[in-house]
Enzyme design. Structure first.
Site, PDB file in Angstrom:
ATOM      1  N   SER A  85      48.454  36.096  13.640  1.00 54.85           N
ATOM      2  CA  SER A  85      49.227  36.131  12.396  1.00 54.85           C
ATOM      3  C   SER A  85      50.644  36.653  12.609  1.00 54.85           C
ATOM      4  CB  SER A  85      48.484  36.974  11.352  1.00 54.85           C
ATOM      5  OG  SER A  85      48.286  38.286  11.829  1.00 54.85           O
ATOM      6  N   THR A  86      50.852  37.580  13.548  1.00 56.95           N
ATOM      7  CA  THR A  86      52.203  38.100  13.813  1.00 56.95           C
ATOM      8  C   THR A  86      53.027  37.036  14.548  1.00 56.95           C
ATOM      9  OG1 THR A  86      51.097  40.228  14.108  1.00 56.95           O
ATOM     10  CG2 THR A  86      53.458  40.152  14.564  1.00 56.95           C
TER      11      THR A  86
ATOM     12  N   ALA B  65      49.617  41.482  19.510  1.00 54.33           N
ATOM     13  CA  ALA B  65      48.596  42.214  20.279  1.00 54.33           C
ATOM     14  C   ALA B  65      47.654  42.903  19.297  1.00 54.33           C
ATOM     15  CB  ALA B  65      49.246  43.251  21.185  1.00 54.33           C
TER      16      ALA B  65
ATOM     17  N   GLU C 122      46.928  32.698  26.498  1.00 50.65           N
ATOM     18  CA  GLU C 122      47.977  33.713  26.305  1.00 50.65           C
ATOM     19  C   GLU C 122      48.289  34.423  27.619  1.00 50.65           C
ATOM     20  OE1 GLU C 122      47.468  35.169  21.688  1.00 50.65           O
ATOM     21  OE2 GLU C 122      46.097  35.976  23.179  1.00 50.65           O
TER      22      GLU C 122
ATOM     23  N   LYS D  37      48.985  48.895  15.352  1.00 49.35           N
ATOM     24  CA  LYS D  37      48.464  48.440  16.657  1.00 49.35           C
ATOM     25  C   LYS D  37      48.716  49.461  17.775  1.00 49.35           C
ATOM     26  CE  LYS D  37      47.442  44.386  14.875  1.00 49.35           C
ATOM     27  NZ  LYS D  37      48.101  43.157  15.208  1.00 49.35           N
TER      28      LYS D  37
HETATM   29  C1  5RP Z   1      45.235  36.123  19.748  1.00 53.24           C
HETATM   30  C2  5RP Z   1      45.865  37.436  20.004  1.00 53.24           C
HETATM   31  C3  5RP Z   1      46.732  37.986  18.924  1.00 53.24           C
HETATM   32  O1  5RP Z   1      48.021  38.142  19.419  1.00 53.24           O
HETATM   33  C4  5RP Z   1      46.173  39.300  18.479  1.00 53.24           C
HETATM   34  O2  5RP Z   1      44.831  39.094  18.078  1.00 53.24           O
HETATM   35  C5  5RP Z   1      46.969  39.881  17.311  1.00 53.24           C
HETATM   36  O3  5RP Z   1      46.785  39.079  16.187  1.00 53.24           O
HETATM   37  P1  5RP Z   1      47.462  39.407  14.804  1.00 53.24           P
HETATM   38  O4  5RP Z   1      48.928  39.279  15.007  1.00 53.24           O
HETATM   39  O5  5RP Z   1      46.905  38.374  13.876  1.00 53.24           O
HETATM   40  O6  5RP Z   1      47.059  40.806  14.419  1.00 53.24           O
HETATM   41  O7  5RP Z   1      45.709  38.058  21.022  1.00 53.24           O
HETATM   42  O8  5RP Z   1      44.312  35.804  20.755  1.00 53.24           O
END
Ligand code: 5RP
Length: 226
Positions: free
Chosen positions: A30-31, A85, A105, A123
């Site tokens: 989402s980020t 992350a 990734e 995070k």
């Molecule tokens: C996907 C990832 C994402 O970067 C991680 O889960 C963070 O996600 P979000 O930005 O939705 O919190 O590693 O495999």
């Protein structure tokens, strides 16, 4: 400030790392989706870059926004990647893979000169491991690997999709979400997991991030690898 606004603020702050003519790695989650959205706006305004997506989801979003995409066949090196992350510690070690894209990734990160992580403040952790560590395994090996990781002290759950079936990655593998609680030795655990036959990749990203941009309210905190 809500996490969503912080995610967007961190994504916006990462735009200054992107320069005309670059090959840009596109993260997943989402980020990262905020970053791809903002990058698409810059492309519409004339920014000339080509993207290498880390998942089918991000490829679809980028293509929909008119971001030109390329592959490692054409460009085996990426200038800058922006990704999210699940956890980040003070040494810029990461847990990733909550969105299920850890394998691609990590390949994208490994081919990148400047790896920029964007995240909301939630995070940031003192010790990795509260977030379940994703481990991608080939289907055949799942019960074997599950048992071995359980013996290391983790509670292990096979990730399921919304229909209750095993979640499949872009590479058609399973994911085991492993609750270690506290990971006191991330490099040691990374080695143990990588040594297990059937493990394709794990979500510990160590020594990869060059920059982390945390959004805390209206402020952006920038951490750089030492
Ligand atoms: C996907 C990832 C994402 O970067 C991680 O889960 C963070 O996600 P979000 O930005 O939705 O919190 O590693 O495999």
């Amino acid at each position: 400030m809500a996490h969503e606004q912080e995610k967007e603020a961190a994504a916006r702050a990462s735009l200054r790392f992107i320069k005309n003519g670059q090959i840009v790695g596109l993260g997943t989650g989402s980020t990262a989706a905020y970053f791809i959205q903002l990058l698409g706006e810059q492309v519409k305004k004339g920014l000339k870059i080509r993207g290498i997506p880390s998942s089918g989801r991000s490829a679809e979003q980028a293509a929909g926004l008119g971001i030109p995409l390329t592959t490692f066949d054409e460009f085996p090196e990426i200038d800058v990647t922006v990704d999210g992350a699940d956890e980040v510690d003070s040494q810029l070690r990461l847990i990733k893979g909550g969105g299920g894209a850890l394998l691609r990734e990590k390949i994208v990160a490994s081919a990148t000169r400047q790896y920029v992580i964007i995240a909301d403040e939630s995070k940031r952790v003192a010790v990795l491991g509260k977030f379940p560590l994703p481990v991608e395994v080939i289907k055949f090996a799942q019960p074997v690997v599950e048992r071995k990781i359980h013996r290391l002290g983790a509670q292990v759950d096979l990730r399921l999709d919304s229909a209750g079936k095993p979640y499949l990655t872009d590479e058609n593998n399973y994911i085991l979400d492993c609750r270690f609680g506290r990971i006191s030795d991330p490099p040691g655990l990374a080695r143990q997991l990588s040594d297990m036959p059937g493990v394709v990749e794990h979500g510990l990203f160590i020594g990869m991030a060059n920059v982390v941009l945390f959004a805390r309210g209206n402020e952006i905190v920038e951490l750089r690898a030492g």
